[in-house]
Motif scaffolding. Structure first.
Motif, mmCIF file in Angstrom:
data_model
loop_
_atom_site.group_PDB
_atom_site.id
_atom_site.type_symbol
_atom_site.label_atom_id
_atom_site.label_comp_id
_atom_site.label_asym_id
_atom_site.label_seq_id
_atom_site.Cartn_x
_atom_site.Cartn_y
_atom_site.Cartn_z
ATOM 1 N N MET A 154 1.950 -9.701 5.741
ATOM 2 C CA MET A 154 1.305 -10.102 6.995
ATOM 3 C C MET A 154 1.053 -8.918 7.931
ATOM 4 S SD MET A 154 2.934 -13.762 8.138
ATOM 5 C CE MET A 154 2.165 -13.634 9.745
ATOM 6 N N LYS A 155 2.050 -8.051 8.093
ATOM 7 C CA LYS A 155 1.909 -6.925 9.021
ATOM 8 C C LYS A 155 0.894 -5.904 8.508
ATOM 9 C CE LYS A 155 6.536 -7.224 11.038
ATOM 10 N NZ LYS A 155 7.853 -6.540 11.234
ATOM 11 N N ILE A 156 0.920 -5.670 7.199
ATOM 12 C CA ILE A 156 -0.047 -4.738 6.610
ATOM 13 C C ILE A 156 -1.462 -5.282 6.742
ATOM 14 C CG2 ILE A 156 -0.805 -3.684 4.439
ATOM 15 C CD1 ILE A 156 2.118 -3.582 3.583
ATOM 16 N N ASP A 157 -1.645 -6.581 6.454
ATOM 17 C CA ASP A 157 -2.977 -7.187 6.532
ATOM 18 C C ASP A 157 -3.494 -7.246 7.961
ATOM 19 O OD1 ASP A 157 -3.021 -7.509 3.806
ATOM 20 O OD2 ASP A 157 -2.377 -9.598 3.836
ATOM 21 N N GLN A 158 -2.576 -7.340 8.916
ATOM 22 C CA GLN A 158 -2.984 -7.347 10.321
ATOM 23 C C GLN A 158 -3.636 -6.011 10.707
ATOM 24 O OE1 GLN A 158 0.179 -8.656 12.854
ATOM 25 N NE2 GLN A 158 -1.138 -8.939 14.635
ATOM 26 N N ILE A 159 -3.228 -4.945 10.022
ATOM 27 C CA ILE A 159 -3.811 -3.625 10.277
ATOM 28 C C ILE A 159 -5.065 -3.414 9.427
ATOM 29 C CG2 ILE A 159 -3.418 -1.139 10.093
ATOM 30 C CD1 ILE A 159 -0.403 -1.780 10.509
ATOM 31 N N ASN A 160 -4.966 -3.738 8.130
ATOM 32 C CA ASN A 160 -6.051 -3.435 7.192
ATOM 33 C C ASN A 160 -7.219 -4.413 7.253
ATOM 34 O OD1 ASN A 160 -4.848 -1.128 6.083
ATOM 35 N ND2 ASN A 160 -3.647 -2.335 4.644
ATOM 36 N N ARG A 161 -6.938 -5.696 7.446
ATOM 37 C CA ARG A 161 -8.014 -6.696 7.457
ATOM 38 C C ARG A 161 -7.686 -7.831 8.428
ATOM 39 N NH1 ARG A 161 -7.061 -10.726 3.281
ATOM 40 N NH2 ARG A 161 -5.092 -10.359 2.206
ATOM 41 N N ASP B 291 -4.497 0.279 -3.574
ATOM 42 C CA ASP B 291 -3.660 1.091 -2.683
ATOM 43 C C ASP B 291 -4.514 2.039 -1.839
ATOM 44 O OD1 ASP B 291 -1.356 -0.093 -3.608
ATOM 45 O OD2 ASP B 291 -0.890 1.499 -5.053
ATOM 46 N N LEU B 292 -5.595 2.541 -2.426
ATOM 47 C CA LEU B 292 -6.503 3.412 -1.672
ATOM 48 C C LEU B 292 -7.211 2.644 -0.561
ATOM 49 C CD1 LEU B 292 -8.049 5.441 -4.636
ATOM 50 C CD2 LEU B 292 -6.705 6.408 -2.762
ATOM 51 N N GLY C 249 -2.692 0.764 6.475
ATOM 52 C CA GLY C 249 -1.571 -0.126 6.797
ATOM 53 C C GLY C 249 -0.307 0.245 6.044
ATOM 54 N N ASP C 250 -0.469 0.669 4.780
ATOM 55 C CA ASP C 250 0.699 1.064 3.979
ATOM 56 C C ASP C 250 1.404 2.270 4.593
ATOM 57 O OD1 ASP C 250 0.168 -0.936 2.170
ATOM 58 O OD2 ASP C 250 -0.867 0.352 0.745
ATOM 59 N N ARG C 251 0.616 3.227 5.077
ATOM 60 C CA ARG C 251 1.217 4.425 5.676
ATOM 61 C C ARG C 251 1.935 4.076 6.975
ATOM 62 N NH1 ARG C 251 -3.063 7.587 5.800
ATOM 63 N NH2 ARG C 251 -2.581 8.707 3.873
ATOM 64 N N GLU C 252 1.330 3.207 7.762
ATOM 65 C CA GLU C 252 1.927 2.852 9.051
ATOM 66 C C GLU C 252 3.243 2.100 8.884
ATOM 67 O OE1 GLU C 252 0.387 0.757 13.178
ATOM 68 O OE2 GLU C 252 -0.957 1.945 11.930
#
Length: 319
Positions: free
Chosen positions: A77-84, A214-215, A220-223
């Motif tokens: 959820m947190k990653i997707d909130q940043i990426n999409r 991953d690319l 979001g993964d880095r954050e």
């Protein structure tokens, strides 16, 4: 049909990764009807695994995989909130409790199909394999996905099991129907070789898909301090990993093709060159020119098309 319904359908299609689900279903059905059935018929044997058993296996795989996608988005959820932020489903269309309930329902249905199938196959070991798949999908999403290499390997391994379990169940049903003898062992071994070969195809392309994904999600993964290849190695070194994977696939597939006489028909050669060799070579150029998440999404779609075409090679296999 009104717009709100269309949007809901689009969201759930994204949640369940419908194109990938269809690819998985097609993969198993094609292995059963065009590899298992035709291979056994070349020896004058009908498949011991019935169409009903195949359907139960496909349903178990389908529901476990759909549940895996839901729980993946639950933990992302947190990653997707940043990426999409605009296209995520869990956290926007579906809350956390709803996502967890949906995951449980899908997994329970998959488990019921698995139990019925393994009861018919009289195999507790096969049941353990299917339940292992459901369990590892949870641990992959909750923990391993963010680990360096392990997450990519597990996702690829799960895809490798998709064609292989069809062959494993067929062999199990054959053991129930026939007495064990050298001829039966020879046939089962030959069938297993085909299953492992297509498992390698599934493993290799899925590993590449996961690295490309991953690319796409590197920001979001880095954050959130995920240890994916682009985060740990950087984008350029990750591209070199993709080049290495493609090179290895080209070499191994050429060797397998060369040392397998049954693949030397003109139809097989044309399919190999046009459906695998040329598209795989073109990926080197496409990846090298890709810079943005939008570019990598195009790469992802292109890899999925090549994967689907490679599976279609089943149609020209000559037994």
């Amino acid at each position: 049909m009104n717009d709100s319904v269309v949007e809901v359908l689009k969201d759930y299609s994204r949640l369940f990764r419908v194109p990938m689900l269809l690819l998985i279903v097609a993969f198993q059905l094609m292995i059963y009807f065009f590899v298992v059935t035709r291979y056994l018929e070349s020896y004058g044997i009908a498949p011991s695994m019935s169409v009903l058993d195949c359907v139960l296996l496909v349903l178990a795989t389908l529901f476990f995989t759909a549940g895996g996608y839901v729980i993946n988005d639950y933990f992302d959820m947190k990653i997707d909130q940043i990426n999409r932020p605009l296209t995520r489903v869990v956290g926007r269309r579906l809350d956390k409790n709803g996502a967890m309930s949906l995951y449980r329902v899908l997994t329970i249905i998959g488990a019921v199909c698995s139990i019925l199938l393994c009861w018919r196959a009289q195999s507790f070991q096969c049941l353990l394999i299917l339940l292992f798949v459901a369990g590892i999908l949870w641990f992959y999403s909750s923990n391993y996905k963010r680990s360096f290499f392990i997450g990519n390997f597990i996702a690829a391994f799960m895809m490798a099991l998709v064609p292989l379990v069809v062959v494993l169940f067929q062999n199990q049903f054959m053991l129930l129907e026939y007495n064990m003898n050298p001829d039966l062992m020879y046939i089962m071994k030959g069938l297993l070789i085909y299953g492992v070969s297509f498992s390698f195809v599934g493993f290799a392309w899925t590993f590449i898909l996961e690295v490309v994904n991953d690319l796409i999600s590197v920001k979001g993964d880095r954050e959130l301090e995920c240890h994916t290849f682009p985060v740990v190695w950087g984008v350029q070194k990750t591209k070199w990993l993709l080049y290495g994977c493609l090179t290895l696939m080209l070499v191994l597939s050429a060797l397998f093709f060369y040392f397998t006489p049954s693949l030397h028909s003109s139809a097989s050669l044309r399919f190999y060159v046009c459906g695998f060799f040329v598209p795989a070579l073109s990926l080197f150029y496409i990846i090298s020119k890709s810079q943005s998440p939008a570019d990598y999404k195009l790469v992802l779609n292109y890899v999925m098309v090549i994967f689907a075409v490679n599976i279609a090679y089943i149609f020209v296999l000559d037994f």
